[in-house]
Design a protein around this motif. Structure first.
Motif, short mmCIF file in Angstrom:
data_model
loop_
_atom_site.label_atom_id
_atom_site.label_comp_id
_atom_site.label_asym_id
_atom_site.label_seq_id
_atom_site.Cartn_x
_atom_site.Cartn_y
_atom_site.Cartn_z
N ARG A 58 7.13 12.80 -12.79
CA ARG A 58 8.30 12.95 -11.94
C ARG A 58 9.53 12.51 -12.71
O ARG A 58 9.43 11.77 -13.70
N VAL A 59 10.68 12.96 -12.25
CA VAL A 59 11.93 12.58 -12.91
C VAL A 59 12.08 11.06 -12.93
O VAL A 59 12.58 10.47 -13.90
N PRO A 116 9.30 16.27 -8.84
CA PRO A 116 8.49 16.75 -9.96
C PRO A 116 9.34 17.11 -11.18
O PRO A 116 10.38 17.75 -11.04
N LEU A 117 8.88 16.71 -12.35
CA LEU A 117 9.63 16.97 -13.58
C LEU A 117 9.49 18.42 -14.03
O LEU A 117 10.47 19.07 -14.39
N ARG A 176 8.50 22.87 -5.90
CA ARG A 176 7.18 22.27 -6.04
C ARG A 176 6.86 22.00 -7.51
O ARG A 176 7.51 22.52 -8.41
N ARG A 177 5.84 21.21 -7.74
CA ARG A 177 5.46 20.87 -9.11
C ARG A 177 4.53 21.93 -9.69
O ARG A 177 3.85 22.66 -8.95
N LEU A 178 4.47 21.99 -11.01
CA LEU A 178 3.48 22.82 -11.67
C LEU A 178 2.09 22.23 -11.46
O LEU A 178 1.92 21.01 -11.44
N THR A 179 1.10 23.08 -11.31
CA THR A 179 -0.28 22.61 -11.22
C THR A 179 -0.88 22.53 -12.62
O THR A 179 -0.38 23.16 -13.56
N PRO A 180 -1.96 21.76 -12.81
CA PRO A 180 -2.63 21.75 -14.11
C PRO A 180 -3.05 23.14 -14.57
O PRO A 180 -2.98 23.46 -15.76
N ASP A 181 -3.48 23.99 -13.64
CA ASP A 181 -3.87 25.35 -14.01
C ASP A 181 -2.67 26.15 -14.50
O ASP A 181 -2.81 26.98 -15.42
#
Length: 348
Positions: free
Chosen positions: A199-200, A255-256, A269-274
Motif C-alpha cells: 500500500r502507499v 493499494p500501491l 482496486r489492487r492488483l491480484t497476484p495472478d
C-alpha cells in the motif's frame, strides 16, 4: 460450489456475537494465501472423500480413510485399475486434479497439512499423527522422491530485466509495470503476493529528495510474522520509477499497484497476484522471449543469481531477500560458482 472456510471450534457457552467475533478474528489473523489454500484443499478433500467412501468428511477422520488418501496419492494411476483410478478420473473431470500421474510430494504434504489444520481448528486429534500414518507418509515421500522443480524456468537476471523494462514506454500502464518490475527485483526479489499487498502507506519517501532512497515496509512475508518484517530500501532507478508511478497515477493512499483500464485510467482496486503473473508473461512476450521463459518468481531467483554473479556476499543478499535459510539461498550461489569452477574446463 465454493467451500465454506473452516472455522475454529467454539465453546457452546459463547454467544452468537462472540462466535462471530472469534471467526472474524481467525480469518483476519490467517494470511490470505493460506486461506485460499485451505479453501482449495477443503474442496478437494471433500470431493475425494465423497467419491471414495460415499460420505462427507468426518471430525475426527477415521484412520482407514487417512491411510487410503496417502496410498491413492502416492502412486501413478495411469496403469492402475479399480476404485482409486475411477476416483482420480472423476476428480480430473471436475477440474480438481490434473492427471493420473502421482502428485508431487509437496502437493500431498500441503493437503495433509491442511487436513491436520482443520482438525486443530476443531480441537481434535488428527489421524495423521498416529505412528502408522507417520510411517506411511515417510515411505510415500521416499517412494515419490524427485528433484525439486524450480518455481521459475529461468531467473530474471539484470540483462533479462533490462529487456523487460525496455518494453515499458510512456503510458500509465507502462509506468506501473516498470515500477512493479523494478521494485520486485531490486528490493530483494519480492514474491508476487508481497508486491500485490503493498500500500502507499508502506512507502516512505522522506529521504528521496536528498539521497534518492525510498523505504518499504512489508506487513508480513512468507518467512516473517506480521509486524516483524524489517524495512527494505530502493535506490536509484528503482526508487525513481516508483516515485514516477505515484506521480502519474495520482495515488495518495490505498493499494500501491492497481489495474489500469484500456483507456489508461488507474482503477481503485489492487492488483491480484495472478495479475502480476500475467504482467510478467506479457512483458516477456513484448521483449521477444517465450511467455514461459520465466514466472514472477524469476524476479526473486534472478536477484539472488545476479548477486552471486556480481560477487555480493550472500548475507548481504539475504538481508533484502529475507531468506530464512542460508542453505536455501546458497543454491543460487552454488549454480553460479559451479559454472565458474575451473575444474569444469579440464577437457578443454
Amino acid at each position: 460450489m465454493k467451500p465454506v472456510r473452516p472455522q475454529p471450534a467454539t465453546p457452546p457457552a459463547l454467544s452468537e456475537n462472540d462466535r462471530q467475533a472469534l471467526n472474524d478474528l481467525y480469518v483476519r489473523g490467517t494470511p490470505e494465501n493460506t486461506l485460499r489454500a485451505y479453501e482449495r484443499d477443503l474442496l478437494y478433500l471433500t470431493a475425494w472423500k465423497q467419491l471414495s467412501f460415499g460420505a462427507p468428511l468426518a471430525w475426527p477422520e477415521q484412520h482407514e480413510c487417512a491411510l487410503r488418501f496417502i496410498l491413492d496419492h502416492s502412486r501413478d494411476l495411469g496403469d492402475a485399475t479399480g476404485p482409486a483410478r475411477e476416483v482420480a478420473e472423476a476428480l480430473i473431470a471436475r477440474g480438481l486434479r490434473r492427471s493420473l500421474a502421482c502428485p508431487a510430494p509437496a502437493t500431498l504434504n500441503r493437503r495433509i497439512a491442511s487436513w491436520q489444520a482443520f482438525h486443530r481448528m476443531k480441537n481434535l486429534d488428527s489421524p495423521f499423527d498416529s505412528p502408522l500414518l507417520k510411517q506411511a507418509r515417510a515411505k510415500a515421500r521416499r517412494a515419490a522422491a524427485r528433484p525439486t522443480a524450480p518455481k521459475s524456468r529461468n531467473p530474471i537476471t539484470r540483462p533479462v530485466l533490462e529487456q523487460l523494462l525496455a518494453t515499458c514506454r510512456g503510458s500509465r500502464r507502462d509506468c506501473r509495470d516498470r515500477a512493479l518490475l523494478m521494485l520486485g527485483w531490486a528490493s530483494g526479489g519480492r514474491r508476487r503476493s508481497e508486491i500485490a499487498s503493498l500500500r502507499v502507506e508502506d512507502v516512505s519517501l522522506r529521504d528521496f529528495a536528498a539521497d534518492g532512497i525510498a523505504w518499504l515496509m512489508l506487513v508480513e512475508t512468507k518467512t516473517t510474522r506480521r509486524g516483524a518484517t524489517p524495512r527494505l530500501v530502493l535506490k536509484g532507478r528503482a526508487a525513481q520509477a516508483l516515485v514516477h508511478w505515484l506521480e502519474v497515477s495520482g495515488i495518495e493512499d490505498g493499494p500501491l499497484f492497481r489495474p489500469v483500464s484500456k483507456s489508461d485510467r488507474v482503477l481503485t482496486r489492487r492488483l491480484t497476484p495472478d495479475a502480476i503473473y500475467q504482467i510478467v508473461r506479457h512483458r516477456l512476450q513484448l521483449a521477444g522471449l517465450p511467455q514461459d521463459f520465466a514466472s514472477p518468481h524469476g524476479l526473486r531467483s534472478g536477484f539472488l543469481t545476479q548477486a552471486a554473479l556480481d560477487g555480493a556476499p550472500i548475507q548481504a543478499a539475504m538481508r533484502l531477500s529475507l531468506h530464512r535459510s542460508v542453505a536455501q539461498a546458497q543454491r543460487y550461489y552454488d549454480d553460479v560458482e559451479i559454472v565458474e569452477n575451473p575444474a569444469t574446463d579440464l577437457l578443454g
